[in-house]
Design a protein around this motif. Structure first.
Motif, PDB file in Angstrom:
ATOM      1  N   GLN A  63      21.357 -21.178 -44.385  1.00  0.00           N
ATOM      2  CA  GLN A  63      21.271 -20.268 -43.249  1.00  0.00           C
ATOM      3  C   GLN A  63      19.800 -19.976 -42.954  1.00  0.00           C
ATOM      4  O   GLN A  63      18.979 -19.940 -43.855  1.00  0.00           O
ATOM      5  CB  GLN A  63      21.983 -18.953 -43.576  1.00  0.00           C
ATOM      6  CG  GLN A  63      23.482 -19.071 -43.668  1.00  0.00           C
ATOM      7  CD  GLN A  63      24.090 -19.193 -42.279  1.00  0.00           C
ATOM      8  OE1 GLN A  63      23.609 -18.614 -41.328  1.00  0.00           O
ATOM      9  NE2 GLN A  63      25.159 -19.962 -42.182  1.00  0.00           N
ATOM     10  N   THR A  88      16.523 -17.784 -42.295  1.00  0.00           N
ATOM     11  CA  THR A  88      16.120 -16.490 -42.848  1.00  0.00           C
ATOM     12  C   THR A  88      16.113 -15.439 -41.742  1.00  0.00           C
ATOM     13  O   THR A  88      16.123 -15.765 -40.546  1.00  0.00           O
ATOM     14  CB  THR A  88      14.701 -16.568 -43.448  1.00  0.00           C
ATOM     15  OG1 THR A  88      13.766 -16.819 -42.379  1.00  0.00           O
ATOM     16  CG2 THR A  88      14.609 -17.659 -44.511  1.00  0.00           C
ATOM     17  N   SER A  89      16.062 -14.195 -42.135  1.00  0.00           N
ATOM     18  CA  SER A  89      15.976 -13.102 -41.160  1.00  0.00           C
ATOM     19  C   SER A  89      14.731 -13.245 -40.298  1.00  0.00           C
ATOM     20  O   SER A  89      14.772 -13.008 -39.086  1.00  0.00           O
ATOM     21  CB  SER A  89      15.962 -11.747 -41.863  1.00  0.00           C
ATOM     22  OG  SER A  89      17.197 -11.525 -42.508  1.00  0.00           O
ATOM     23  N   ALA A  90      13.634 -13.649 -40.904  1.00  0.00           N
ATOM     24  CA  ALA A  90      12.389 -13.822 -40.149  1.00  0.00           C
ATOM     25  C   ALA A  90      12.534 -14.941 -39.124  1.00  0.00           C
ATOM     26  O   ALA A  90      12.045 -14.820 -37.994  1.00  0.00           O
ATOM     27  CB  ALA A  90      11.231 -14.121 -41.103  1.00  0.00           C
ATOM     28  N   GLN A  91      13.187 -16.029 -39.484  1.00  0.00           N
ATOM     29  CA  GLN A  91      13.413 -17.128 -38.547  1.00  0.00           C
ATOM     30  C   GLN A  91      14.294 -16.689 -37.382  1.00  0.00           C
ATOM     31  O   GLN A  91      14.021 -17.010 -36.230  1.00  0.00           O
ATOM     32  CB  GLN A  91      14.033 -18.332 -39.260  1.00  0.00           C
ATOM     33  CG  GLN A  91      13.087 -19.014 -40.216  1.00  0.00           C
ATOM     34  CD  GLN A  91      13.795 -20.007 -41.120  1.00  0.00           C
ATOM     35  OE1 GLN A  91      14.926 -19.786 -41.550  1.00  0.00           O
ATOM     36  NE2 GLN A  91      13.117 -21.101 -41.428  1.00  0.00           N
ATOM     37  N   VAL A  92      15.347 -15.950 -37.683  1.00  0.00           N
ATOM     38  CA  VAL A  92      16.250 -15.466 -36.633  1.00  0.00           C
ATOM     39  C   VAL A  92      15.495 -14.520 -35.698  1.00  0.00           C
ATOM     40  O   VAL A  92      15.606 -14.631 -34.477  1.00  0.00           O
ATOM     41  CB  VAL A  92      17.499 -14.791 -37.229  1.00  0.00           C
ATOM     42  CG1 VAL A  92      18.297 -14.060 -36.159  1.00  0.00           C
ATOM     43  CG2 VAL A  92      18.366 -15.825 -37.938  1.00  0.00           C
ATOM     44  N   GLU A  93      14.714 -13.626 -36.252  1.00  0.00           N
ATOM     45  CA  GLU A  93      13.952 -12.681 -35.424  1.00  0.00           C
ATOM     46  C   GLU A  93      12.947 -13.411 -34.526  1.00  0.00           C
ATOM     47  O   GLU A  93      12.772 -13.054 -33.363  1.00  0.00           O
ATOM     48  CB  GLU A  93      13.252 -11.635 -36.285  1.00  0.00           C
ATOM     49  CG  GLU A  93      14.204 -10.600 -36.854  1.00  0.00           C
ATOM     50  CD  GLU A  93      15.005  -9.876 -35.784  1.00  0.00           C
ATOM     51  OE1 GLU A  93      14.419  -9.448 -34.767  1.00  0.00           O
ATOM     52  OE2 GLU A  93      16.230  -9.758 -35.952  1.00  0.00           O
TER      53      GLU A  93
END
Length: 118
Positions: free
Chosen positions: A16, A18-23
């Protein structure tokens, strides 16, 4: 997300994002959700342009184009280069160009009724 196994051709789940990538992706899509900015990015995907050329290409006032370019630059979607007194803008890289083209190709299918393909 899936990747192809090179040997068997079967799909395997990828990690999945990462949160940083999604942001970062959400921030990029937020910048592209404005029609003027999307039009600018379409033009900038084809080459380098100064503010006056961009304003003429999309028929938007120069001050407005400058403001949109500043936002796109801060979001990391465009890069600049000086040519004498002029500042030239272009899409940052192949990833950005691909996102713009795919989004507008998808829109073309939606609007024109072109059959979808996998």
């Amino acid at each position: 997300m899936y990747a192809r196994d090179n040997e068997s051709g079967a799909s395997q789940p990828q990690e999945q994002p990462t949160s940083a990538q999604v942001e970062a992706a959400v921030a990029a899509f937020r910048m592209l959700s404005d029609g003027t900015r999307l039009r600018l990015m379409w033009v900038l995907s084809e080459g380098e342009y100064d503010v006056n050329s961009l304003a003429a290409a999309i028929d938007v006032a120069r001050p407005s184009v400058s403001q949109h370019l500043a936002k796109l630059r801060m979001a990391g979607l465009v890069q600049t280069r000086r040519d004498g007194r002029r500042v030239l803008y272009k899409a940052r890289d192949a990833h950005v160009r691909a996102v713009i083209k795919e989004a507008l190709f998808h829109a073309d299918h939606e609007v024109s009724g072109i059959p979808r393909h996998d």
